[in-house]
Design an enzyme around this catalytic site. Sequence first.
Site, short mmCIF file in Angstrom:
data_model
loop_
_atom_site.label_atom_id
_atom_site.label_comp_id
_atom_site.label_asym_id
_atom_site.label_seq_id
_atom_site.Cartn_x
_atom_site.Cartn_y
_atom_site.Cartn_z
CG ASN A 54 35.28 37.03 34.90
OD1 ASN A 54 35.17 38.22 34.68
ND2 ASN A 54 36.44 36.47 35.20
CD GLU A 96 33.48 44.01 30.92
OE1 GLU A 96 33.96 42.91 30.58
OE2 GLU A 96 32.97 44.21 32.03
CE1 TYR A 118 37.20 39.98 25.51
CE2 TYR A 118 38.00 41.88 26.71
CZ TYR A 118 37.24 40.74 26.66
OH TYR A 118 36.53 40.33 27.75
NE ARG A 138 37.71 33.45 32.73
CZ ARG A 138 37.56 34.67 32.21
NH1 ARG A 138 36.72 34.87 31.20
NH2 ARG A 138 38.23 35.69 32.70
CB SER A 151 37.17 43.45 29.84
OG SER A 151 36.16 42.57 29.41
N GLY A 200 33.14 36.12 28.54
CA GLY A 200 33.04 36.37 27.11
C GLY A 200 32.73 35.11 26.33
CD GLU A 231 38.49 39.33 37.49
OE1 GLU A 231 37.35 39.82 37.33
OE2 GLU A 231 39.51 39.83 37.01
CG ASP A 278 39.96 34.84 35.64
OD1 ASP A 278 39.65 33.81 35.01
OD2 ASP A 278 39.63 35.98 35.29
#
Length: 309
Positions: free
Chosen positions: A272, A22, A216, A255, A150, A276, A270, A257
Site C-alpha cells: 500500500n 475508498e 474500518y 505498508r 481496503s 489509511g 500486497e 502486508d
Amino acid sequence: MSAMQVQDFGKVAVLMGGWSAERDISLLSGEAVLKALQKQSVDAHGVDVDHEVDAKLREMKAERAFIVLHGRGGEDGVIQGMLEAMAIPYTGSGVLGSAIAMDKLRTKQIWTAAGLPTPDYVVLDSEQSCEQALQQLGLPLIVKPVMEGSSIGMSKVEQADDMVQAWRNAADCGGVVIAEKWVTGEEYTAAILNGRVLPMIKLQTPHAFYDYAAKYEANDTDYICPCGLDEKVENELAVMMRRAFDIVSASGWGRVDFMLDTAGKPWLIEVNTVPGMTDHSLVPMAAKQAGIDFEQLVLEILETSCVQS
C-alpha cells in the site's frame, strides 16, 4: 522541526476524497492529516479531489501536495503524473511505484521473478478459469480485484459452488481479477517510513479475513504491537519487507502486508503506497510504537515530498 523548516514547505495541498471506492476513508484520513499539519503551523489546505483538481491547485498556488487519496485515481500513479506535469512536489511513491503497487497482479509477478514468496494465483476471466483455479489452488482460496484497496470486492471461497459468483462480484469492481491460494496462519503488516521499517503489527479478527468491515467498522479487531515475534525473526522479516517495497519502485512511506503460515514461512500479499491515516489505521499505530506521535508522523511523511525517486 523549527518554525523556519515548517515554513519551508510553503503552501501544502492535502489531497483527499477523489472518486474511488475508498473515497469515504480518504476523507477521514485527509481531515486527520490536515488537522495535524495545521496544528504545527504548516500552511496546509484541504482539497477534495475531482477531475478539475489541477485548476484548484493553480488557483490556490499550491507549492506541495500531501497525497491522502486511496485507490484508483490517487494511489495508482494518475494524480502523481499530473503533479509531475505541474512541477508540484508530492508525498510518497512516484508514478511508477504507485502504478505497480496498486496492481496486485503486477506486484506479484515482480515478486515472483525476484524470488520473493507470494501465494500462487490464477487470473480469472471466465467460468472455465474459475474451475482451473479450484483445481490448481484448492479450497479455500481468496478472490480479489487487482486494482482495489481496503479489501473491496474480495471474498473467501470455501465451497466450489461459490466460486463463479465470487469472480463476478470482484469483476464488478472493474479490471483484472485473480484467485489466490489461501494461506492459513497469522496476518501481519510492516509500515515503512523514509527507508525505516517500523515495528510490525499482528492483526487478529473474527472475520473470515481482514476485510473492509474489520478494517474500518468493527471493534473486535485486535492490533498487536509489539507483534510478539522473536527480535531476530522480526529483523529478518524487515529486510524482506523493505526489499518487497523497494523492488516495485515504492518510496517514501507505505505498508507491506504479509502472512506467516503455520510453519512460520512468510508470504507477501500486497503493498500500500498511501495507507489509511484514520484512528483505525496501521501506520500511525506502528509509528506510535516507534515513539513517533501522529503529528510528527505527518511531518515526516510531508518530508518525503522533498525527494522524488
